[in-house]
Design an enzyme around this catalytic site. Structure first.
Site, short mmCIF file in Angstrom:
data_model
loop_
_atom_site.label_atom_id
_atom_site.label_comp_id
_atom_site.label_asym_id
_atom_site.label_seq_id
_atom_site.Cartn_x
_atom_site.Cartn_y
_atom_site.Cartn_z
N TYR A 24 0.84 -1.19 0.00
CA TYR A 24 0.00 0.00 0.00
C TYR A 24 0.88 1.25 0.00
O TYR A 24 1.87 1.34 0.74
CB TYR A 24 -0.90 0.01 1.24
CG TYR A 24 -1.84 1.20 1.26
CD1 TYR A 24 -2.90 1.28 0.37
CD2 TYR A 24 -1.66 2.23 2.17
CE1 TYR A 24 -3.76 2.37 0.38
CE2 TYR A 24 -2.52 3.31 2.20
CZ TYR A 24 -3.56 3.38 1.29
OH TYR A 24 -4.40 4.46 1.30
N GLY B 81 2.41 6.53 -8.32
CA GLY B 81 2.92 6.95 -9.62
C GLY B 81 4.32 7.52 -9.55
O GLY B 81 4.80 8.11 -10.51
N TYR C 100 0.44 -4.95 -10.97
CA TYR C 100 1.10 -6.24 -10.77
C TYR C 100 1.40 -6.93 -12.11
O TYR C 100 2.46 -7.52 -12.29
CB TYR C 100 0.25 -7.16 -9.89
CG TYR C 100 0.13 -6.69 -8.46
CD1 TYR C 100 1.26 -6.39 -7.70
CD2 TYR C 100 -1.11 -6.55 -7.85
CE1 TYR C 100 1.15 -5.96 -6.39
CE2 TYR C 100 -1.22 -6.13 -6.54
CZ TYR C 100 -0.09 -5.82 -5.81
OH TYR C 100 -0.20 -5.41 -4.52
#
Length: 172
Positions: free
Chosen positions: A94, A101, A139
């Site tokens: 997290y 970004g 991912y």
């Protein structure tokens, strides 16, 4: 933006708990968080720690809107696959929304990959919510395969009260 990725320390406990709760809130599951700071401290800092945690830390001059310098975390533990050997399981990854970004999530996962490699792991496994397409895309970009789609696996869990029932059955 400058930041460091490092193993968590006892001084980070409050910040990591805050981030865990924020992630749970994002999943609309804050009421399901049962771990306490004491549990995390006891299980995460003993000699045979149950889990590891990496944190992303920014300098004080780049702190979050709320004044935090710990802006992300990656929570992991070792497990074992009977088909493939050692695995690092990534429980959480997290990063605060305002810091996304900027390479922090990739850096956290890269550091976890170094840990996996040093432990002789053949894989890093994790779970991503099916509604969280940005996470799935993130991912996938890093090389992850969605085994739910590919291999048709289902993830199952046995909760506390059912564990007790199983224990009672085992006594018979």
């Amino acid at each position: 933006m400058s930041y460091i990725i490092r193993p968590w320390a006892p001084k980070d406990l409050k910040a990591v708990v805050r981030l865990i709760r924020e992630l749970a809130s994002l999943h609309k599951a804050l009421d399901q968080v049962k771990t306490t700071p004491e549990m995390l401290r006891d299980d995460g800092f003993r000699e045979d720690a149950t889990f590891g945690c990496l944190v992303a830390e920014v300098p004080p001059e780049q702190r979050s809107k709320e004044g935090d310098t710990i802006v992300g975390y990656q929570f992991h533990y070792l497990t074992y696959c009977t088909w493939d050997g050692h695995i690092l399981f990534g429980e959480d990854l997290y990063v605060l929304p305002e810091f996304r970004g900027k390479g922090i999530g990739s850096s956290l996962l890269a550091k976890a990959a170094k840990i996996a490699q040093s432990k002789g792991c053949s894989q890093i496994r994790f779970i991503s919510a099916n509604w969280n397409q940005p996470a799935t895309d993130f991912y996938t970009k890093l090389g992850a395969l969605n085994v739910t789609v590919q291999d048709h696996w289902n993830l199952c869990t046995v909760e506390k009260e059912h564990i007790q029932r199983l224990v009672e059955q085992a006594k018979k």
